[in-house]
Each structure stands twice: as structure tokens, then as C-alpha cells.
Design a protein around this motif. Structure first.
Motif, short mmCIF file in Angstrom:
data_model
loop_
_atom_site.label_atom_id
_atom_site.label_comp_id
_atom_site.label_asym_id
_atom_site.label_seq_id
_atom_site.Cartn_x
_atom_site.Cartn_y
_atom_site.Cartn_z
N PRO A 227 40.09 -11.66 20.55
CA PRO A 227 40.37 -10.36 21.22
C PRO A 227 41.68 -10.62 22.11
CG PRO A 227 37.99 -10.88 21.61
CD PRO A 227 38.57 -12.08 21.19
N VAL A 228 42.48 -9.47 22.16
CA VAL A 228 43.46 -9.45 22.83
C VAL A 228 43.71 -8.14 23.83
CG1 VAL A 228 46.22 -9.33 22.78
CG2 VAL A 228 44.71 -10.57 20.83
N VAL A 229 43.41 -8.61 24.91
CA VAL A 229 43.37 -7.31 26.05
C VAL A 229 44.64 -7.25 26.82
CG1 VAL A 229 42.22 -6.36 27.85
CG2 VAL A 229 40.86 -7.65 26.39
N LYS A 230 45.70 -6.40 26.08
CA LYS A 230 47.06 -6.21 26.91
C LYS A 230 47.14 -5.19 28.09
CE LYS A 230 49.46 -7.79 22.73
NZ LYS A 230 50.40 -7.08 21.76
N HIS A 231 45.87 -4.55 28.39
CA HIS A 231 46.02 -3.48 29.47
C HIS A 231 45.12 -3.92 30.44
CE1 HIS A 231 48.97 -0.93 27.35
NE2 HIS A 231 48.52 -1.29 26.24
N SER A 232 45.30 -3.33 31.85
CA SER A 232 44.26 -3.39 32.73
C SER A 232 43.02 -2.70 32.66
CB SER A 232 45.03 -3.35 34.27
OG SER A 232 45.33 -1.98 34.36
N HIS A 233 42.94 -1.64 31.98
CA HIS A 233 41.83 -0.77 31.86
C HIS A 233 41.11 -0.44 33.10
CE1 HIS A 233 42.35 -0.89 27.39
NE2 HIS A 233 42.64 -2.10 27.62
N ILE A 234 42.00 0.08 34.05
CA ILE A 234 41.36 0.77 35.22
C ILE A 234 40.19 1.67 35.13
CG2 ILE A 234 43.31 -0.05 36.72
CD1 ILE A 234 44.29 2.71 36.64
N GLU A 235 40.37 2.53 33.95
CA GLU A 235 39.21 3.57 33.82
C GLU A 235 37.87 2.90 33.72
OE1 GLU A 235 40.94 2.13 29.57
OE2 GLU A 235 41.37 2.31 31.53
N PHE A 236 37.88 1.56 33.52
CA PHE A 236 36.56 1.07 33.42
C PHE A 236 36.20 0.29 34.63
CE2 PHE A 236 37.48 0.93 28.88
CZ PHE A 236 36.67 2.00 28.25
N MET A 237 37.09 0.02 35.41
CA MET A 237 36.89 -0.76 36.54
C MET A 237 35.65 -0.10 37.57
SD MET A 237 39.90 -2.01 39.33
CE MET A 237 40.98 -2.46 37.90
N ARG A 238 34.85 -1.24 37.95
CA ARG A 238 33.88 -0.92 39.06
C ARG A 238 34.74 -0.85 40.40
NH1 ARG A 238 28.04 -3.37 40.67
NH2 ARG A 238 27.60 -1.77 42.13
N VAL A 239 34.56 0.01 40.94
CA VAL A 239 35.03 0.49 42.44
C VAL A 239 34.09 0.66 43.46
CG1 VAL A 239 36.59 1.99 43.83
CG2 VAL A 239 36.93 1.49 41.48
N ASP A 240 33.89 -0.11 44.51
CA ASP A 240 33.07 0.13 45.80
C ASP A 240 33.49 1.36 46.40
OD1 ASP A 240 31.28 -2.13 45.00
OD2 ASP A 240 32.52 -3.46 45.96
N ASP A 241 32.96 2.59 46.29
CA ASP A 241 33.53 3.57 46.98
C ASP A 241 33.37 3.51 48.16
OD1 ASP A 241 34.27 6.19 47.09
OD2 ASP A 241 32.85 7.22 45.88
#
Length: 478
Positions: A227-241
Motif C-alpha cells: 500500500p502507498v498512502v500519499k495523503h494525510s486523510h484527515i477526513e478519517f482522523m480521530r479527534v478528541d473533541d
């Protein structure tokens, strides 16, 4: 002058729905098997791509369709039989819908086939008439009994469930509704319209119609090796709200608000954003509407702290992005990428509409074939296990779906076609097409808010400055 809700009434109309209880009687549960042989037997399985089984697709998408009695006068075959017979026919070319979802190693999902599976149709009756349901053009959470759920069904349950669940409810006036649940793992919105169109055309003509021919081909979207993950993919990032946003929405049950937006209002928003920008830029109606609603929502909720970073996510159809190789026309699986715009609360509240529109536009334009491949590889390496709502608004765009045209089963266009209840996921906003054949570019959107924030949201939503007024203000300030 800033327009208030009274002045904007012709352009922005708040829609209201009846609070009611719909008593129904379930008469029959009918399993629907494919009407002929299919290329899969008991014990066989089918590959699902990482776009099909990523966490956001592990749901059933509920929709409802209402039909008046007027269209049924010439019908010789009962509605339930017509729909069941047509469904059995289309389950031959769309045979994966007759299987079930199961989990394999590392949480990966697949479709498997066992004995006596198939789809499920429910026959129901209500003593009420359609007229008693109120305005049938406004999504109403009270319609929930018209979409079947199993007794004690767990939220988000998809494993070992029928992948198509349809409930036909006959009303005392002769009209009826079709409440439908499709498993999102099998198709995205465009794929669902393709399947629905085939089912409806088959019911309408009495013979199997598939145009285009359905195509599975999920293996074309396999992850790369390695696998080659070239982007940070903040759309999936878990955020402690760390903001007040999520807490304010989940502390008490929010209310669903719906608005009809005219083409003139949409044009005025685009003009305002372009007038505010220091550089010439082109934006879509979606870009500016998404930006305006996001800003209005955050202002109405009075989110704190102001430096907190919030996300706006939305799905982008990536079919046309895929060139190597391209997908066939009949591909009905998930080919959507999640675009993500990020902004601080302060920037949303105090910045300009143009600034936020730029962010949405950049996120949308950032979706490419490489981004899609990177998403597939990201899910392969770090498969998200839960839906993340922290500090986020998600907009789902249904305005380009042919929901009304696709759902003519022989009884004309439905009065309404779409979702009913957003409150179980209150950080989701839906853009819907207007039901009328000639809607003059109008759209409807639904969003959830705490009761005490609804009037503020309406005020901010309607606060649009005309282009001339904005230019005059800018001259005065300079």
C-alpha cells in the motif's frame, strides 16, 4: 441591507412537518429469491473493495417513496405482487443483493451466499390516509414506522442482514408508500439509482430491464501491493473533541430543520462570495451553499473555543477520475472519496463567505485518482473501526440523484423520494432535489440543531448581502 428571514421569504422558505403517530399493521414478511439461476452458489463469496466496506459505508441507507391512489386506478395487479415479482427478476443480474455481509480476517467484509437468503419485502397497512400525514414534500422523522426495522435491531447492524429490505404500506385512501433500506456496502448513491431504475422499469414493463448492464468488478479497486498512502486523510482522523459542538448536539435530542432554497438565493450567494474574493475564482453552487450552511451552523451553535479546528466532510463521486483502468458504465459499487475542509471556529465566524467557499472548493478539487487510490490503501493499512463525529459537519449531496425519475414503477413519479430522519446522526446535513418536475433549480436541505439554536440558524442562513451593497460597504471602509 442584510436580508432577514421575512425579506428573504420568497428565496428561503422554512418547511414544517406534522408531529404525528402512524399506526401500522404488519401483515406479511416475504423473502424474495432471484427468479432464475445466478452465478453464485451456497458457500461462494464476493470481494468488496475498501471503499465498499470502509466505516462510513457500513450502514443501511433508508429512503421512502409515496404514491397517490390516482395512479393505481388502472392497475390490475396488486402493488405488493408487482414489486415482489419485479424485484425477483432484477435480483438475477443484481444477484449480490441476494447475499449477506460477513466479516473476514482483520475486519474486512465480503458478500457470501448461503441457503434461503434473498431480499425481504414487508406488507403493511395503515388506517390513516396519505392526506393525514401532512406535507409529503418535507422529510418527517414521524414516518419512521413506514421503514421496517427488525425488533430489537442494533444500530448500524449489517452482518447477516438482508441487503434489501422493502416495506409496502397501503393507506386507507388507496395510496401507498415504499420504505426502502439498501446496504451501502453494495452500492453508493449513483449505484442505488441504477438498481432502483432497473427495478422500477422491470415493474413498469413486466419484463426485465437493465440499462446499463450491472457490473461488479470490485477487484479493480484493490489496494496496491505494498500500500502507498500519499495523503494525510484527515477526513478519517480521530479527534478528541475539545469544543462545545458535539456536546451541544448530543446532550439533548436535536430537532430536524428543513429549508427550501430558491435558485435566486443560490445565485446571490455565489455573487457575494465572488465579490468578496480578492481574486477571480469559479465555484459551484455546492461549494458556496456548503460554506454558507457550515458557517451558519457553527454561528448558531456558538461553538467554543474560537481557536478550535472544525471539519466539513462531503462525498465526491470519483468515477470520472479513474482512468487506469476506467470503470464500466454499469459499475454500481462505492466510488466516492471523502473530501475534507478544515477551519478554526474563529475563521468561520469572523471570516468571509469567500474564504470558506475557497476551502470547500480546494477540498473538492483535491479529489483525484491518486487520492482515491491512497484512500483505498489507507483503509487497508489502518482500517477505521468507528464513525468519528468529533468537531465535524458532514454534508451529503443527493441533488444529482435521479430519485424521482428512477422510482416510477408504473404509478408515476412519487410525491416524495428521499430520507426521513437525520436525528440519529445529528452532524449530517442532506441536500435534496425538489420533487416537482419543474422545480426551477430549487433545492431542499435538512440539518439538525438543538431547539434553542434553530431561530439563530434561520437568521444567519438568511443573512445574505447583495453584491451592490457589499461593494458599497467595501468602498466606505476603504
Amino acid at each position: 441591507m442584510i436580508a432577514n428571514s421575512t425579506l428573504m421569504a420568497p428565496w428561503v422558505q422554512e418547511l414544517h412537518f406534522n408531529h404525528l403517530s402512524i399506526p401500522i399493521t404488519i401483515n406479511n414478511l416475504v423473502p424474495i429469491m432471484p427468479a432464475g439461476p445466478i452465478p453464485a452458489g451456497s458457500g461462494d463469496s464476493l470481494y468488496l473493495s475498501n471503499l465498499d466496506d470502509m466505516i462510513g459505508a457500513r450502514v443501511f441507507t433508508p429512503t421512502i417513496y409515496f404514491y397517490k391512489a390516482d395512479y393505481l386506478n388502472s392497475a390490475k395487479t396488486p402493488v405488493m405482487k408487482t414489486l415482489c415479482d419485479a424485484l425477483a427478476c432484477v435480483l438475477v443480474p443484481y444477484y449480490p443483493f441476494s447475499g449477506r455481509i460477513r466479516e473476514t480476517k482483520n475486519g474486512k467484509l465480503e458478500v457470501f451466499f448461503g441457503p434461503e437468503q434473498g431480499a425481504l419485502m414487508i406488507e403493511a397497512y395503515s388506517e390513516m390516509a396519505l392526506a393525514e400525514l401532512g406535507d409529503l414534500t418535507v422529510p418527517n422523522p414521524a414516518w419512521s414506522p413506514l421503514i421496517y426495522r427488525f425488533p430489537n435491531e442494533e444500530p448500524y447492524k449489517i452482518l447477516d442482514m438482508p441487503l434489501i429490505i422493502g416495506q409496502v404500506t397501503q393507506f386507507s385512501c388507496g395510496g401507498f408508500s415504499l420504505g426502502l433500506r439498501l446496504c451501502h456496502c453494495i452500492c453508493d448513491g449513483i449505484g442505488a439509482m441504477q438498481f432502483l431504475g432497473a427495478w422500477a422499469a422491470t415493474a413498469r414493463t413486466g419484463t426485465l430491464v437493465t440499462n446499463p448492464e450491472p457490473c461488479w468488478d470490485r477487484e479493480l479497486l484493490q489496494p496496491r501491493s505494498p500500500p502507498v498512502v500519499k495523503h494525510s486523510h484527515i477526513e478519517f482522523m480521530r479527534v478528541d473533541d475539545g469544543s462545545t459542538l458535539t456536546m451541544s448536539l448530543w446532550q439533548e435530542k436535536p430537532v430536524q430543520k428543513c429549508y427550501r432554497i430558491s435558485r435566486e438565493f443560490q445565485a446571490q450567494l455565489k455573487a457575494q462570495a465572488q465579490a468578496q474574493s480578492n481574486e477571480k475564482f469559479s465555484c459551484t453552487t455546492f461549494d458556496v451553499m456548503a460554506a454558507h450552511i457550515w458557517r451558519s451552523w457553527v454561528k448558531a451553535l456558538d461553538v467554543k473555543p474560537r481557536e478550535y479546528k472544525l471539519r466539513l466532510t462531503f462525498s465526491v463521486n470519483a468515477r470520472q477520475k479513474l482512468k487506469n483502468p476506467p470503470l464500466k458504465d454499469g459499475f454500481y459499487g462505492n466510488v466516492v472519496c471523502v473530501a475534507c475542509a478544515v477551519s478554526s471556529v474563529y475563521e468561520l465566524v469572523n471570516g468571509s463567505l469567500a474564504d470558506t467557499t475557497h476551502l470547500v472548493r480546494q477540498a473538492r478539487n483535491g479529489i483525484s485518482e491518486e487520492y482515491l487510490r491512497s484512500t483505498i490503501d489507507f483503509v487497508e493499512v489502518d482500517r477505521p473501526r468507528r464513525l468519528e463525529f468529533g468537531g465535524k459537519l458532514t454534508i451529503t449531496q443527493w441533488t444529482r440523484f435521479s430519485m424521482y425519475e428512477s422510482a416510477d414503477f408504473g404509478w408515476g413519479r412519487p410525491i416524495y423520494a428521499g430520507p426521513i430522519d437525520l436525528t440519529p446522526t445529528p452532524q449530517v446535513c442532506v441536500f435534496l432535489p425538489e420533487g416537482e418536475a419543474d422545480s426551477s433549480g430549487r433545492m431542499v436541505f435538512c440539518i439538525c440543531l438543538p431547539e434553542n439554536a434553530t431561530s439563530r440558524f434561520t437568521e444567519y442562513l438568511c443573512s445574505v448581502v447583495s453584491t451592490d451593497e457589499y461593494v458599497n460597504r467595501k468602498k466606505l471602509l476603504n
